[in-house]
Design a protein around this motif. Structure first.
Motif, PDB file in Angstrom:
ATOM      1  N   ALA A   1       0.838  -1.204   0.000  1.00 50.29           N
ATOM      2  CA  ALA A   1       0.000   0.000   0.000  1.00 50.29           C
ATOM      3  C   ALA A   1       0.872   1.253   0.000  1.00 50.29           C
ATOM      4  CB  ALA A   1      -0.938  -0.006   1.203  1.00 50.29           C
ATOM      5  N   LEU A   2       1.965   1.222   0.749  1.00 47.55           N
ATOM      6  CA  LEU A   2       2.887   2.350   0.779  1.00 47.55           C
ATOM      7  C   LEU A   2       3.502   2.572  -0.598  1.00 47.55           C
ATOM      8  CD1 LEU A   2       4.460   4.536   2.307  1.00 47.55           C
ATOM      9  CD2 LEU A   2       6.130   2.763   2.916  1.00 47.55           C
ATOM     10  N   LYS A   3       3.942   1.502  -1.247  1.00 44.79           N
ATOM     11  CA  LYS A   3       4.518   1.624  -2.580  1.00 44.79           C
ATOM     12  C   LYS A   3       3.496   2.187  -3.570  1.00 44.79           C
ATOM     13  CE  LYS A   3       6.294  -2.316  -3.742  1.00 44.79           C
ATOM     14  NZ  LYS A   3       7.004  -3.573  -4.013  1.00 44.79           N
ATOM     15  N   ALA A   4       2.244   1.747  -3.476  1.00 47.44           N
ATOM     16  CA  ALA A   4       1.195   2.254  -4.368  1.00 47.44           C
ATOM     17  C   ALA A   4       0.953   3.738  -4.126  1.00 47.44           C
ATOM     18  CB  ALA A   4      -0.088   1.459  -4.169  1.00 47.44           C
TER      19      ALA A   4
ATOM     20  N   THR B   1      11.029   2.207 -14.945  1.00 48.46           N
ATOM     21  CA  THR B   1      12.303   2.042 -14.251  1.00 48.46           C
ATOM     22  C   THR B   1      12.577   3.250 -13.359  1.00 48.46           C
ATOM     23  OG1 THR B   1      13.196   0.675 -16.029  1.00 48.46           O
ATOM     24  CG2 THR B   1      14.797   1.708 -14.555  1.00 48.46           C
ATOM     25  N   ALA B   2      12.365   4.448 -13.898  1.00 49.04           N
ATOM     26  CA  ALA B   2      12.579   5.676 -13.119  1.00 49.04           C
ATOM     27  C   ALA B   2      11.640   5.732 -11.922  1.00 49.04           C
ATOM     28  CB  ALA B   2      12.385   6.896 -14.013  1.00 49.04           C
ATOM     29  N   ILE B   3      10.395   5.322 -12.110  1.00 47.93           N
ATOM     30  CA  ILE B   3       9.418   5.324 -11.014  1.00 47.93           C
ATOM     31  C   ILE B   3       9.845   4.345  -9.929  1.00 47.93           C
ATOM     32  CG2 ILE B   3       7.047   4.693 -10.391  1.00 47.93           C
ATOM     33  CD1 ILE B   3       6.220   5.868 -13.171  1.00 47.93           C
ATOM     34  N   GLN B   4      10.250   3.134 -10.313  1.00 42.34           N
ATOM     35  CA  GLN B   4      10.686   2.131  -9.335  1.00 42.34           C
ATOM     36  C   GLN B   4      11.900   2.616  -8.553  1.00 42.34           C
ATOM     37  OE1 GLN B   4       7.918  -0.072  -8.793  1.00 42.34           O
ATOM     38  NE2 GLN B   4       9.750  -0.904  -7.887  1.00 42.34           N
ATOM     39  N   GLU B   5      12.840   3.245  -9.243  1.00 42.50           N
ATOM     40  CA  GLU B   5      14.028   3.760  -8.571  1.00 42.50           C
ATOM     41  C   GLU B   5      13.656   4.856  -7.573  1.00 42.50           C
ATOM     42  OE1 GLU B   5      16.573   4.904 -11.801  1.00 42.50           O
ATOM     43  OE2 GLU B   5      17.216   2.845 -12.168  1.00 42.50           O
ATOM     44  N   GLU B   6      12.708   5.714  -7.945  1.00 44.69           N
ATOM     45  CA  GLU B   6      12.280   6.791  -7.052  1.00 44.69           C
ATOM     46  C   GLU B   6      11.524   6.224  -5.847  1.00 44.69           C
ATOM     47  OE1 GLU B   6      11.809  10.692  -5.585  1.00 44.69           O
ATOM     48  OE2 GLU B   6      13.239   9.765  -6.953  1.00 44.69           O
ATOM     49  N   ILE B   7      10.693   5.214  -6.058  1.00 45.84           N
ATOM     50  CA  ILE B   7       9.992   4.568  -4.939  1.00 45.84           C
ATOM     51  C   ILE B   7      11.016   3.999  -3.960  1.00 45.84           C
ATOM     52  CG2 ILE B   7       8.569   2.572  -4.282  1.00 45.84           C
ATOM     53  CD1 ILE B   7       6.982   3.060  -6.918  1.00 45.84           C
ATOM     54  N   THR B   8      11.982   3.292  -4.471  1.00 49.41           N
ATOM     55  CA  THR B   8      13.028   2.691  -3.637  1.00 49.41           C
ATOM     56  C   THR B   8      13.787   3.768  -2.874  1.00 49.41           C
ATOM     57  OG1 THR B   8      13.256   0.836  -5.166  1.00 49.41           O
ATOM     58  CG2 THR B   8      15.106   1.249  -3.668  1.00 49.41           C
TER      59      THR B   8
ATOM     60  N   ARG C   1       3.855   5.639  -5.577  1.00 48.72           N
ATOM     61  CA  ARG C   1       3.750   5.593  -7.047  1.00 48.72           C
ATOM     62  C   ARG C   1       2.748   6.638  -7.524  1.00 48.72           C
ATOM     63  NH1 ARG C   1       4.637   2.092 -11.430  1.00 48.72           N
ATOM     64  NH2 ARG C   1       3.051   2.286 -13.047  1.00 48.72           N
ATOM     65  N   ALA C   2       1.600   6.714  -6.870  1.00 50.49           N
ATOM     66  CA  ALA C   2       0.579   7.694  -7.251  1.00 50.49           C
ATOM     67  C   ALA C   2       1.120   9.115  -7.102  1.00 50.49           C
ATOM     68  CB  ALA C   2      -0.679   7.502  -6.416  1.00 50.49           C
ATOM     69  N   GLN C   3       1.874   9.364  -6.038  1.00 49.05           N
ATOM     70  CA  GLN C   3       2.472  10.686  -5.827  1.00 49.05           C
ATOM     71  C   GLN C   3       3.451  11.024  -6.953  1.00 49.05           C
ATOM     72  OE1 GLN C   3       4.246  10.254  -1.959  1.00 49.05           O
ATOM     73  NE2 GLN C   3       2.379  10.852  -0.874  1.00 49.05           N
ATOM     74  N   ILE C   4       4.275  10.063  -7.309  1.00 51.47           N
ATOM     75  CA  ILE C   4       5.274  10.284  -8.364  1.00 51.47           C
ATOM     76  C   ILE C   4       4.577  10.556  -9.690  1.00 51.47           C
ATOM     77  CG2 ILE C   4       7.113   9.200  -9.719  1.00 51.47           C
ATOM     78  CD1 ILE C   4       7.866   7.684  -7.091  1.00 51.47           C
ATOM     79  N   LEU C   5       3.570   9.760 -10.012  1.00 49.36           N
ATOM     80  CA  LEU C   5       2.844   9.983 -11.261  1.00 49.36           C
ATOM     81  C   LEU C   5       2.227  11.377 -11.277  1.00 49.36           C
ATOM     82  CD1 LEU C   5       1.095   6.535 -11.844  1.00 49.36           C
ATOM     83  CD2 LEU C   5       2.986   7.518 -13.149  1.00 49.36           C
ATOM     84  N   GLN C   6       1.636  11.772 -10.167  1.00 46.84           N
ATOM     85  CA  GLN C   6       1.026  13.095 -10.088  1.00 46.84           C
ATOM     86  C   GLN C   6       2.086  14.190 -10.266  1.00 46.84           C
ATOM     87  OE1 GLN C   6      -0.839  14.042  -6.344  1.00 46.84           O
ATOM     88  NE2 GLN C   6      -2.086  15.653  -7.272  1.00 46.84           N
ATOM     89  N   GLU C   7       3.239  14.021  -9.629  1.00 48.73           N
ATOM     90  CA  GLU C   7       4.325  14.996  -9.750  1.00 48.73           C
ATOM     91  C   GLU C   7       4.804  15.130 -11.189  1.00 48.73           C
ATOM     92  OE1 GLU C   7       7.279  13.573  -7.023  1.00 48.73           O
ATOM     93  OE2 GLU C   7       6.013  13.966  -5.276  1.00 48.73           O
ATOM     94  N   LYS C   8       4.765  14.027 -11.924  1.00 51.44           N
ATOM     95  CA  LYS C   8       5.216  14.027 -13.316  1.00 51.44           C
ATOM     96  C   LYS C   8       4.086  14.382 -14.286  1.00 51.44           C
ATOM     97  CE  LYS C   8       8.966  10.719 -12.685  1.00 51.44           C
ATOM     98  NZ  LYS C   8      10.066  11.600 -13.053  1.00 51.44           N
ATOM     99  N   GLY C   9       2.885  14.604 -13.743  1.00 53.08           N
ATOM    100  CA  GLY C   9       1.745  14.937 -14.595  1.00 53.08           C
ATOM    101  C   GLY C   9       1.270  13.761 -15.431  1.00 53.08           C
ATOM    102  N   LEU C  10       1.427  12.562 -14.888  1.00 53.95           N
ATOM    103  CA  LEU C  10       1.038  11.341 -15.598  1.00 53.95           C
ATOM    104  C   LEU C  10      -0.102  10.634 -14.884  1.00 53.95           C
ATOM    105  CD1 LEU C  10       4.553   9.807 -16.334  1.00 53.95           C
ATOM    106  CD2 LEU C  10       2.971  10.747 -18.020  1.00 53.95           C
TER     107      LEU C  10
END
Length: 95
Positions: free
Chosen positions: A21-24, A54-61, A27-36
């Motif tokens: 749930a934390l990863k999800a 790949t970039a999203i996974q690296e940022e989550i990590t 992920r939603a935050q990152i997508l929103q930040e990128k406008g995706l």
């Protein structure tokens, strides 16, 4: 689901669910930040999508490691200030 809980144990299963749930959430935050959106990501060509995933996974990590490091350092600092020896700790990853 019940078989999975039995196999892993209730605590381990619950921690895994919290972590997913934390990863999800991140992920939603990152997508929103990128406008995706997930739909926009799915509509990308394969090369762009793979690169973005790949970039999203690296940022989550990276974000999870940063949070864990901050928590561990904060706990260690508080223990040291109180004169307590370093102790093992469990980090609650509640969303």
């Amino acid at each position: 689901l019940l078989d999975e809980v039995k196999r892993k144990g209730l605590y381990a299963w619950a921690q895994e669910q919290k972590f997913e749930a934390l990863k999800a959430k991140i992920r939603a935050q990152i997508l929103q930040e990128k406008g995706l959106t997930e739909e926009g990501l799915a509509g990308m060509d394969q090369t762009s999508r793979t690169s973005m995933e790949t970039a999203i996974q690296e940022e989550i990590t990276r974000r999870i490691k940063d949070v864990m490091k901050t928590e561990l350092e904060g706990k260690a600092h508080a223990d040291a200030k109180a004169g307590k020896p370093a102790a093992p700790m469990i980090i609650d990853i509640s969303v």
